[in-house]
Design a protein around this motif. Structure first.
Motif, PDB file in Angstrom:
ATOM      1  N   GLY A  12       4.498   8.227   2.192  1.00 52.30           N
ATOM      2  CA  GLY A  12       5.757   7.472   2.157  1.00 52.30           C
ATOM      3  C   GLY A  12       6.738   7.917   3.232  1.00 52.30           C
ATOM      4  N   GLY A  13       7.550   6.983   3.697  1.00 54.75           N
ATOM      5  CA  GLY A  13       8.602   7.310   4.669  1.00 54.75           C
ATOM      6  C   GLY A  13       9.819   7.865   3.962  1.00 54.75           C
ATOM      7  N   LEU A  14       9.666   9.030   3.351  1.00 54.92           N
ATOM      8  CA  LEU A  14      10.736   9.572   2.513  1.00 54.92           C
ATOM      9  C   LEU A  14      11.508  10.666   3.242  1.00 54.92           C
ATOM     10  CD1 LEU A  14       8.862  10.043  -0.909  1.00 54.92           C
ATOM     11  CD2 LEU A  14       9.702   7.962   0.127  1.00 54.92           C
TER      12      LEU A  14
ATOM     13  N   MET B 215      -3.920   5.671  11.395  1.00 54.71           N
ATOM     14  CA  MET B 215      -3.200   6.098  10.189  1.00 54.71           C
ATOM     15  C   MET B 215      -1.769   6.463  10.569  1.00 54.71           C
ATOM     16  SD  MET B 215      -4.392   9.984   9.487  1.00 54.71           S
ATOM     17  CE  MET B 215      -6.141   9.957   9.644  1.00 54.71           C
ATOM     18  N   ARG B 216      -0.864   6.303   9.586  1.00 54.02           N
ATOM     19  CA  ARG B 216       0.521   6.715   9.809  1.00 54.02           C
ATOM     20  C   ARG B 216       0.778   8.019   9.074  1.00 54.02           C
ATOM     21  NH1 ARG B 216       5.655   3.924   7.024  1.00 54.02           N
ATOM     22  NH2 ARG B 216       4.952   5.365   5.408  1.00 54.02           N
ATOM     23  N   LEU B 217       1.376   8.968   9.773  1.00 51.06           N
ATOM     24  CA  LEU B 217       1.737  10.247   9.161  1.00 51.06           C
ATOM     25  C   LEU B 217       3.260  10.387   9.128  1.00 51.06           C
ATOM     26  CD1 LEU B 217      -0.781  12.625  10.999  1.00 51.06           C
ATOM     27  CD2 LEU B 217      -1.059  11.520   8.759  1.00 51.06           C
TER      28      LEU B 217
ATOM     29  N   THR C 296       3.315  -2.985  12.643  1.00 52.47           N
ATOM     30  CA  THR C 296       4.708  -3.210  12.244  1.00 52.47           C
ATOM     31  C   THR C 296       4.924  -2.738  10.807  1.00 52.47           C
ATOM     32  OG1 THR C 296       6.502  -4.844  12.219  1.00 52.47           O
ATOM     33  CG2 THR C 296       4.401  -5.573  11.344  1.00 52.47           C
ATOM     34  N   TYR C 297       6.193  -2.745  10.389  1.00 51.69           N
ATOM     35  CA  TYR C 297       6.541  -2.255   9.048  1.00 51.69           C
ATOM     36  C   TYR C 297       5.999  -3.198   7.966  1.00 51.69           C
ATOM     37  CZ  TYR C 297       9.591  -1.260   5.017  1.00 51.69           C
ATOM     38  OH  TYR C 297      10.076  -0.981   3.762  1.00 51.69           O
ATOM     39  N   LEU C 298       5.219  -2.624   7.086  1.00 45.31           N
ATOM     40  CA  LEU C 298       4.573  -3.377   6.012  1.00 45.31           C
ATOM     41  C   LEU C 298       5.586  -4.101   5.117  1.00 45.31           C
ATOM     42  CD1 LEU C 298       2.142  -3.839   4.028  1.00 45.31           C
ATOM     43  CD2 LEU C 298       2.601  -1.558   3.161  1.00 45.31           C
TER      44      LEU C 298
ATOM     45  N   GLN D  83       9.889   3.399  15.919  1.00 46.09           N
ATOM     46  CA  GLN D  83       9.366   2.311  15.097  1.00 46.09           C
ATOM     47  C   GLN D  83       8.537   2.813  13.923  1.00 46.09           C
ATOM     48  OE1 GLN D  83       5.954   0.740  15.122  1.00 46.09           O
ATOM     49  NE2 GLN D  83       6.353  -1.457  15.023  1.00 46.09           N
ATOM     50  N   ASN D  84       8.675   2.156  12.818  1.00 50.39           N
ATOM     51  CA  ASN D  84       7.809   2.347  11.661  1.00 50.39           C
ATOM     52  C   ASN D  84       6.691   1.318  11.790  1.00 50.39           C
ATOM     53  OD1 ASN D  84       6.636   2.649   9.179  1.00 50.39           O
ATOM     54  ND2 ASN D  84       8.447   2.127   7.976  1.00 50.39           N
ATOM     55  N   PRO D  85       5.462   1.729  11.973  1.00 54.50           N
ATOM     56  CA  PRO D  85       4.876   3.040  11.757  1.00 54.50           C
ATOM     57  C   PRO D  85       4.590   3.881  13.019  1.00 54.50           C
ATOM     58  CG  PRO D  85       3.116   1.445  11.905  1.00 54.50           C
ATOM     59  CD  PRO D  85       4.408   0.693  12.139  1.00 54.50           C
TER      60      PRO D  85
ATOM     61  N   GLU E 219       0.823  -1.207   0.000  1.00 51.09           N
ATOM     62  CA  GLU E 219       0.000   0.000   0.000  1.00 51.09           C
ATOM     63  C   GLU E 219       0.865   1.268   0.000  1.00 51.09           C
ATOM     64  OE1 GLU E 219      -1.614  -2.412   2.525  1.00 51.09           O
ATOM     65  OE2 GLU E 219      -3.749  -1.946   2.275  1.00 51.09           O
ATOM     66  N   ILE E 220       2.060   1.151   0.558  1.00 55.06           N
ATOM     67  CA  ILE E 220       2.953   2.328   0.566  1.00 55.06           C
ATOM     68  C   ILE E 220       3.417   2.613  -0.855  1.00 55.06           C
ATOM     69  CG2 ILE E 220       5.147   3.262   1.379  1.00 55.06           C
ATOM     70  CD1 ILE E 220       4.914   1.472   3.837  1.00 55.06           C
ATOM     71  N   ARG E 221       3.866   1.552  -1.548  1.00 58.52           N
ATOM     72  CA  ARG E 221       4.401   1.721  -2.907  1.00 58.52           C
ATOM     73  C   ARG E 221       3.303   2.196  -3.868  1.00 58.52           C
ATOM     74  NH1 ARG E 221       9.147   1.445  -4.744  1.00 58.52           N
ATOM     75  NH2 ARG E 221       9.655   2.816  -3.052  1.00 58.52           N
ATOM     76  N   GLU E 222       2.075   1.695  -3.681  1.00 60.13           N
ATOM     77  CA  GLU E 222       0.972   2.122  -4.546  1.00 60.13           C
ATOM     78  C   GLU E 222       0.663   3.602  -4.321  1.00 60.13           C
ATOM     79  OE1 GLU E 222      -0.631   0.177  -7.041  1.00 60.13           O
ATOM     80  OE2 GLU E 222       1.218  -0.877  -6.552  1.00 60.13           O
ATOM     81  N   LEU E 223       0.666   4.002  -3.037  1.00 60.91           N
ATOM     82  CA  LEU E 223       0.370   5.406  -2.727  1.00 60.91           C
ATOM     83  C   LEU E 223       1.442   6.342  -3.264  1.00 60.91           C
ATOM     84  CD1 LEU E 223      -0.992   5.552   0.920  1.00 60.91           C
ATOM     85  CD2 LEU E 223      -2.026   6.585  -1.077  1.00 60.91           C
ATOM     86  N   LEU E 224       2.695   5.831  -3.317  1.00 53.10           N
ATOM     87  CA  LEU E 224       3.786   6.678  -3.818  1.00 53.10           C
ATOM     88  C   LEU E 224       3.469   7.185  -5.215  1.00 53.10           C
ATOM     89  CD1 LEU E 224       7.164   5.015  -2.731  1.00 53.10           C
ATOM     90  CD2 LEU E 224       6.245   7.227  -2.054  1.00 53.10           C
ATOM     91  N   LYS E 225       2.800   6.324  -6.009  1.00 55.23           N
ATOM     92  CA  LYS E 225       2.462   6.723  -7.382  1.00 55.23           C
ATOM     93  C   LYS E 225       1.491   7.900  -7.354  1.00 55.23           C
ATOM     94  CE  LYS E 225       2.745   1.969  -8.909  1.00 55.23           C
ATOM     95  NZ  LYS E 225       1.870   0.859  -9.206  1.00 55.23           N
TER      96      LYS E 225
HETATM   97  O1  G9A Z   1       8.546   1.786   0.020  1.00 58.69           O
HETATM   98  C1  G9A Z   1       9.275   2.767   0.156  1.00 58.69           C
HETATM   99  O2  G9A Z   1       9.404   3.637  -0.707  1.00 58.69           O
HETATM  100  C2  G9A Z   1      10.072   2.932   1.389  1.00 58.69           C
HETATM  101  C3  G9A Z   1       9.259   3.597   2.424  1.00 58.69           C
HETATM  102  C4  G9A Z   1       8.766   2.882   3.408  1.00 58.69           C
HETATM  103  C5  G9A Z   1       7.740   3.430   4.304  1.00 58.69           C
HETATM  104  O3  G9A Z   1       7.033   4.363   3.924  1.00 58.69           O
HETATM  105  O4  G9A Z   1       7.610   2.882   5.395  1.00 58.69           O
END
Ligand code: G9A
Ligand code: PMP
Length: 424
Positions: free
Chosen positions: A39-41, A375-377, A129-131, A183-185, A21-27
């Motif tokens: 995204g955790g950018l 939700m994670r911000l 936990t981290y997806l 911790q992520n998230p 879901e993170i990678r899809e949202l990045l788009k």
């Molecule tokens: O999938 C990524 O681009 C890395 C970021 C991971 C995250 O948002 O936890």
């Protein structure tokens, strides 16, 4: 042309794999109009572009032929040595032979799955936990068992209770996946005393700890904790580090630290995956360390991220409605928000994106898809101005959800999410 159905060709494991879901949202969030807390950018304004440019030239001038060649699967020795030294300065006792350079810590997670997990093996994870971690373990058809987190991270008591119960049913989990700092998230940090207790429990139940630690250097307040790896006298921890959050994720340079016997197997596993991680990237990372730039850069981004975190926390206080709660992390990149039970952030995301703001839905970080009202911000990616504006827009989206819920409660009719009557 006929449409071929390829599904019968997919392996069982590929059939079970779902898009992140993170990678899809990045788009979606590449659209500049959307304020992304998804995204955790790292912050794009902080990348050390000039320094990297100079280092590229230096590497090519001085050692171009080696930097452009394949390297050993383990990685470039001088980088492994520099990382070992850095880790020893933080209390570890390792040599370069314990360090495997990987293509992102994500590859470390995948190699761990490939090396240790058979179908049905159990991995203990946090809830949330981290997806990317659960996706990696899922791809080896492992089974996830979750332990709820609180403000001090994973509870040793709940962990022991779970291990005990599983043991009584004849199940012995293989791995315990922990993201100890910021911790992520959730943004929470496992306290020092819990680290010790969890290590003792892992020893007692013979579980291998996976300590995934991309964020510990991004501490804005408070005192640093010891890594679990450095406290472990029984060689039952594998540690993952990465340059992604403290330098650049585009570099894709990370490292796995493991006791020697495990390391040998991990190297063989990596050989089949990608032969070696980018040699050029490793040379760049080495130079960045050797020139002492990394700590200067970390200090710089810490100052920036502290401000961003504070801006987001202040905006949450200012705009978010009653009934919402959130974590107050001492570092890292994320704040975890819990909304009233009746709000489903998975359904709300569409409306948030319409309002030009994005987050990652809570269920993505739960192996059992719970956490629907969470939700994670991420606060590191957006500019300070946008953080305030984005939280305001998000608060407005949530207020609308609350209003809709109230209307539903008061109405003799059944209403759908858009307030349209669907029944009596
Ligand atoms: O999938 C990524 O681009 C890395 C970021 C991971 C995250 O948002 O936890
Ligand atoms: N582990 C955790 C906990 C992460 O948050 C991330 C990135 N979001 C990774 C691993 C993967 O990082 P990398 O870019 O090094 O592959």
């Amino acid at each position: 042309m006929t449409d071929t159905d390829y599904t019968r060709l997919f392996s069982k494991r590929a059939q079970g794999m779902k898009a992140s879901e993170i990678r899809e949202l990045l788009k979606i969030t590449q659209n500049k109009e959307i304020i992304s807390f998804a995204g955790g950018l790292p912050s794009p304004e902080a990348f050390p572009i000039e320094d990297v440019k100079n280092i590229c030239n230096k590497v090519l001038d001085e050692d171009g032929a080696n930097a452009l060649q394949y390297c050993a699967t383990e990685g470039v020795t001088k980088l492994r040595e520099a990382i070992a030294q850095r880790m020893n300065n933080q209390g570890m006792d390792v040599t370069y032979k314990n360090i495997l350079i990987t293509t992102g810590a994500q590859q470390g997670l995948d190699l761990i799955g490939k090396t240790f997990l058979n179908t049905g093996d159990i991995v203990i994870v946090g809830a949330p936990t981290y997806l990317g971690g659960t996706n990696a373990f899922n791809s080896y058809m492992a089974k996830m068992e979750s332990i709820p987190l609180d403000n001090e991270g994973m509870s040793p008591d709940l962990l022991e209770e779970k291990l005990n119960k599983l043991n009584l049913h004849g199940s012995n989990p293989k791995l315990l996946y922990i993201i100890p700092s910021f911790q992520n998230p959730s943004g929470v940090t496992l306290t020092q005393s819990r680290r010790k207790k969890i290590l003792d429990i892992a020893h007692e139940y013979d579980v291998l700890i996976i300590e995934d630690n991309p964020y510990s250097k991004l501490r804005y307040d408070g005192k640093e904790n010891s890594t679990i790896y450095s406290m472990d006298k029984e060689n039952s921890t594998i540690y993952l580090g990465t340059f992604s959050k403290v330098l650049s994720p585009g570099l894709r340079i990370a490292w796995t630290i493991a006791p020697q016997q495990l390391m040998n197997k991990l190297i063989i596993t990596k050989q089949a995956s990608d032969l070696c991680t980018s040699t050029f990237g490793q040379y760049l990372a080495y130079e960045y360390l050797a020139q002492g730039l990394i700590d200067i850069h970390i200090e710089k981004i810490k100052d920036l991220y502290r401000k961003k975190r504070d801006t987001m926390l202040a905006a949450l206080d200012k705009y978010f409605p009653q009934g919402a709660t959130w974590t107050k992390p001492e570092g890292g990149m994320f704040i975890w928000v819990t909304l009233p039970e009746y709000i489903d952030t998975g359904q709300m995301i569409e409306r948030a994106i319409e309002n030009k703001v994005a987050y990652v839905i809570g269920a993505a970080f739960h192996a059992d898809r719970s956490g629907k009202n969470c939700m994670r911000l991420n606060y590191t990616y957006s500019s300070i101005d946008k953080i305030d504006e984005g939280i305001r827009k998000l608060a407005m989206t949530i207020e609308n959800e609350i209003e809709m819920h109230k209307k539903k409660d008061e109405s003799p009719y059944k209403l759908d999410e858009d307030g349209l009557i669907t029944g009596v």
